[in-house]
Scaffold this active site. Structure first.
Site, PDB file in Angstrom:
ATOM      1  N   GLY A  87       0.540  -1.134   0.076  1.00 46.38           N
ATOM      2  CA  GLY A  87       0.045  -0.043   0.129  1.00 46.38           C
ATOM      3  C   GLY A  87       0.791   1.224   0.133  1.00 46.38           C
ATOM      4  O   GLY A  87       2.017   1.481   0.511  1.00 46.38           O
ATOM      5  N   ASP A  97       0.181   1.915   8.273  1.00 48.34           N
ATOM      6  CA  ASP A  97      -0.338   0.937   9.626  1.00 48.34           C
ATOM      7  C   ASP A  97       0.593   1.072  10.833  1.00 48.34           C
ATOM      8  O   ASP A  97       0.060   0.976  11.951  1.00 48.34           O
ATOM      9  CB  ASP A  97      -0.553  -0.220   9.179  1.00 48.34           C
ATOM     10  CG  ASP A  97      -1.546  -0.571   8.316  1.00 48.34           C
ATOM     11  OD1 ASP A  97      -2.040   0.451   7.708  1.00 48.34           O
ATOM     12  OD2 ASP A  97      -1.754  -1.889   7.887  1.00 48.34           O
ATOM     13  N   LYS A 138       8.236   0.529   5.147  1.00 45.70           N
ATOM     14  CA  LYS A 138       6.994   1.466   4.912  1.00 45.70           C
ATOM     15  C   LYS A 138       5.833   0.990   5.362  1.00 45.70           C
ATOM     16  O   LYS A 138       5.580  -0.261   5.439  1.00 45.70           O
ATOM     17  CB  LYS A 138       7.144   1.517   3.210  1.00 45.70           C
ATOM     18  CG  LYS A 138       5.648   2.026   2.594  1.00 45.70           C
ATOM     19  CD  LYS A 138       5.254   1.074   1.707  1.00 45.70           C
ATOM     20  CE  LYS A 138       4.426  -0.263   2.220  1.00 45.70           C
ATOM     21  NZ  LYS A 138       3.422  -0.925   1.479  1.00 45.70           N
ATOM     22  N   THR A 139       4.815   1.754   5.729  1.00 47.15           N
ATOM     23  CA  THR A 139       3.408   1.241   5.827  1.00 47.15           C
ATOM     24  C   THR A 139       2.692   2.164   6.819  1.00 47.15           C
ATOM     25  O   THR A 139       3.376   2.748   8.106  1.00 47.15           O
ATOM     26  CB  THR A 139       3.095  -0.067   6.418  1.00 47.15           C
ATOM     27  OG1 THR A 139       1.749  -0.210   6.630  1.00 47.15           O
ATOM     28  CG2 THR A 139       3.637  -0.404   7.737  1.00 47.15           C
ATOM     29  N   ASP A 143       5.237  -7.684   5.094  1.00 49.68           N
ATOM     30  CA  ASP A 143       5.429  -8.923   4.178  1.00 49.68           C
ATOM     31  C   ASP A 143       6.309  -8.775   3.146  1.00 49.68           C
ATOM     32  O   ASP A 143       7.223  -9.573   2.757  1.00 49.68           O
ATOM     33  CB  ASP A 143       3.832  -9.248   3.733  1.00 49.68           C
ATOM     34  CG  ASP A 143       3.052  -9.714   4.673  1.00 49.68           C
ATOM     35  OD1 ASP A 143       3.491 -10.698   5.228  1.00 49.68           O
ATOM     36  OD2 ASP A 143       1.683  -9.392   4.597  1.00 49.68           O
ATOM     37  N   ARG A 185       0.879  -5.504  -4.946  1.00 44.11           N
ATOM     38  CA  ARG A 185       0.870  -6.438  -3.922  1.00 44.11           C
ATOM     39  C   ARG A 185       1.505  -7.725  -4.250  1.00 44.11           C
ATOM     40  O   ARG A 185       1.200  -8.735  -3.500  1.00 44.11           O
ATOM     41  CB  ARG A 185      -0.420  -6.429  -3.332  1.00 44.11           C
ATOM     42  CG  ARG A 185      -0.696  -5.342  -2.442  1.00 44.11           C
ATOM     43  CD  ARG A 185      -1.911  -5.539  -1.339  1.00 44.11           C
ATOM     44  NE  ARG A 185      -2.333  -4.210  -0.766  1.00 44.11           N
ATOM     45  CZ  ARG A 185      -1.834  -3.827   0.294  1.00 44.11           C
ATOM     46  NH1 ARG A 185      -0.856  -4.720   0.809  1.00 44.11           N
ATOM     47  NH2 ARG A 185      -2.096  -2.479   0.818  1.00 44.11           N
TER      48      ARG A 185
HETATM   49  P1  FBP Z   1       0.617  -2.008   3.624  1.00 48.74           P
HETATM   50  O1  FBP Z   1       0.840  -2.958   4.955  1.00 48.74           O
HETATM   51  O2  FBP Z   1       0.936  -2.520   2.298  1.00 48.74           O
HETATM   52  O3  FBP Z   1       1.528  -0.829   3.872  1.00 48.74           O
HETATM   53  O4  FBP Z   1      -0.976  -1.403   3.573  1.00 48.74           O
HETATM   54  C1  FBP Z   1      -1.448  -0.430   4.038  1.00 48.74           C
HETATM   55  C2  FBP Z   1      -2.898  -0.506   4.094  1.00 48.74           C
HETATM   56  O5  FBP Z   1      -3.159   0.919   3.659  1.00 48.74           O
HETATM   57  C3  FBP Z   1      -3.927  -1.035   5.222  1.00 48.74           C
HETATM   58  O6  FBP Z   1      -4.103  -0.095   6.003  1.00 48.74           O
HETATM   59  C4  FBP Z   1      -5.168  -1.394   4.263  1.00 48.74           C
HETATM   60  O7  FBP Z   1      -5.824  -2.573   5.068  1.00 48.74           O
HETATM   61  C5  FBP Z   1      -4.463  -1.857   3.068  1.00 48.74           C
HETATM   62  O8  FBP Z   1      -3.435  -1.157   2.716  1.00 48.74           O
HETATM   63  C6  FBP Z   1      -5.576  -1.619   1.959  1.00 48.74           C
HETATM   64  O9  FBP Z   1      -4.924  -2.144   0.765  1.00 48.74           O
HETATM   65  P2  FBP Z   1      -5.529  -1.885  -0.881  1.00 48.74           P
HETATM   66  O10 FBP Z   1      -4.886  -0.629  -1.153  1.00 48.74           O
HETATM   67  O11 FBP Z   1      -4.949  -3.225  -1.474  1.00 48.74           O
HETATM   68  O12 FBP Z   1      -7.091  -2.075  -0.519  1.00 48.74           O
END
Ligand code: FBP
Length: 524
Positions: A106, A230, A227-228, A201, A170
């Protein structure tokens, strides 16, 4: 028809595009965007002068070290590396490097600055080097889809949000064939190194790639970057993941605004759901910034989701509901209590890493429904005759591509510059680590932490797999404790705070998140 706006990145419906072929055009930028491009970023002082790498003691794993050692025979146990000042750079190889970089998972504000940091390191310390940007995430590595990054292409992306410089994806490099494809790309491009900018991951995947390349005697080294939004990829040496600071500040501004809306007429109760897959760091941080009446920290309802993941990985979910017998009685009770729409959302397809797609579960609507049901019951019993109108909000994607805060801009640039330095020093299987973040930038520490030291084994798709242990909200940690000590007061008194928009100048512009400060032992 309700007036609406649509943004799809200029991609025609059904068209599969890994990344825009043409870069950004700064000429169409807003004044704020333009002013950010040339915003000068300080570097930790160790990165501005000659440095050398000092290795610490051998590392272990976050859990099950014997299993991790077996899974990573070539990179397990590596020491953490620290960059320290030196008289000269003579220990670094005097060669041009070929480096690849990939954005994985993300979006998180600051990703472009990590890439700029790597690029500038190569320009400053390994002149004549080449930086390839793999397009569309790890699939770009497997399919050898890349662009060669140069200063003109990178320029408009400096200090800008988004991942569109090379785009993300992803996909996971998982099967033997996929590892083979990655090897082929590494050999074809003669890569000395690869930087994987991703979450838990993706950094696990980075470590598997480092292991695989070393096992095959390839020269390609792999460095991860945390990065994230979250905020769940962190440890002592990696105090925070980038993007968290900006995303929380964006959400906190919006929460502050709806709080004032609530007070202005008393007409609505606002229910806000925030992004965050498993960990509730974003929610906790936004609560500390804004003081809502009630905050739900998701770590308390993890069990049900874990059991459902296991069932979905193994069993056919029969219409008769026999699969439910596999739930523990506590989880079954909770599942049956939930409205049908939420039950359905919990059973939705998992992402390629086996995670429930929490961003798609509309808990804010569920809570409104539950309150309505309860108030209706009370009305019938004669104990309630008020009016309740719930407004639901989901603040998620709005925060992932904002203009990075001063903190994220600077932190990311240092992470990228450090990744370049680590690759140049011959490191592999480590994550770029920038620390001492409560001090002035000049005093930040820079190093690399062995990725295997962050790992444990976990059940994924019903099997044990190496994973970087997610950093969940610690109920004994300083941020949660501070929240817990104040929440009763916030529930009944007006303690709302409206933090306002992100500032790039002035007293609030360099403020760190409450979570980071409290975790670093500084009173927020
Ligand atoms: P990452 O762990 O890949 O940084 O994802 C963060 C995030 O924003 C989460 O908070 C959320 O659940 C997910 O991506 C949503 O993913 P997508 O963009 O594939 O809908």
């Amino acid at each position: 028809m309700t007036p609406s706006l649509v943004a799809n990145g200029g991609v025609a419906a059904g068209e599969a595009v890994a990344a825009p072929v043409t870069g950004r055009v700064a000429a169409v930028y807003s004044e704020v965007q333009s002013s950010r491009i040339d915003h000068k970023l300080p570097l930790p002082s160790v990165l501005t002068k000659p440095f050398k790498v000092v290795d610490g003691p051998a590392s272990s794993a976050a859990g099950n070290p014997d299993e991790i050692a077996k899974l990573f025979p070539n990179v397990f146990g590596q020491p953490s590396a620290l960059l320290v000042p030196s008289d000269s750079d003579s220990a670094l190889p005097q060669q041009k490097l070929k480096i690849g970089v990939v954005l994985s998972g993300g979006q998180a504000p600051g990703g472009h600055n990590v890439i700029s940091g790597i690029f500038d390191y190569l320009q400053d310390r390994a002149k004549g080097s080449t930086l390839y940007g793999f397009r569309g995430g790890p699939a770009g590595i497997m399919k050898n889809k890349y662009i060669e990054l140069n200063s003109e292409y990178i320029y408009p992306y400096r200090n800008q949000g988004g991942f569109d410089m090379i785009c993300s994806g992803r996909d996971k490099i998982e099967t033997p064939e996929q590892f083979k494809q990655a090897e082929e790309t590494a050999v074809k491009l003669d890569l000395d190194g690869l930087v994987v900018i991703g979450g838990d991951d993706s950094n696990t995947n980075a470590c598997l790639l480092a292991e695989n390349f070393r096992g095959k005697n390839l020269k390609t080294r792999v460095i991860g970057c945390p990065k994230t939004i979250d905020g769940d990829l962190k440890c002592k040496e990696v105090p925070t993941s980038f993007g968290f600071d900006t995303a929380c500040k964006i959400y906190a501004e919006m929460i502050g605004n709806v709080m004032i809306d609530a007070r202005s007429t008393g007409k609505y109760y606002h229910f806000v759901r925030l992004m965050g897959r498993a960990a509730s760091h974003i929610t906790l941080e936004c609560a500390l910034q804004t003081h809502p009446n009630i905050t739900i920290i998701g770590e308390e309802v993890q069990n049900l989701i874990a059991e459902l993941n296991e069932i979905l990985a193994h069993d056919v979910v029969d219409e008769g509901g026999l699969w439910k017998n596999k739930l523990t009685s506590q989880s079954l009770q909770l599942f049956d209590f939930l409205p049908e729409a939420i039950q359905e959302q919990l059973m939705l397809e998992r992402d390629p890493h086996g995670n429930v797609q929490v961003a798609k579960i509309e808990t804010e609507k569920m809570l409104i429904q539950m309150v309505e049901t309860d108030l209706e019951k009370r009305r019938q019993e004669g104990s309630y005759n008020g009016q309740f109108k719930g407004q639901s909000h989901f603040f998620g994607y709005e925060g992932r591509c904002g203009l990075p805060t001063n903190f994220d801009s600077t932190y990311c640039y240092a992470l990228g510059y450090a990744a370049g330095a680590l690759l140049h020093s011959g490191k592999t299987g480590v994550i770029s680590s920038v620390g001492n973040l409560a001090a002035p930038v000049e005093e930040w520490t820079v190093g690399g932490t062995a990725l295997t030291s962050l790992m444990d084994v976990e059940r994924r798709h019903g099997k044990f797999k190496p994973v970087i242990k997610k950093a969940m909200v610690e109920l004994e940690g300083a941020p949660f404790k501070k929240f817990a000590s104040l929440r009763k007061d916030w529930a009944i008194n007006n303690r709302y705070i409206s933090p306002g928009p992100i500032q790039f100048h002035g007293p609030a512009s360099n403020a760190l998140s409450h979570t980071l400060l409290l975790e670093l032992g500084v009173q927020a």
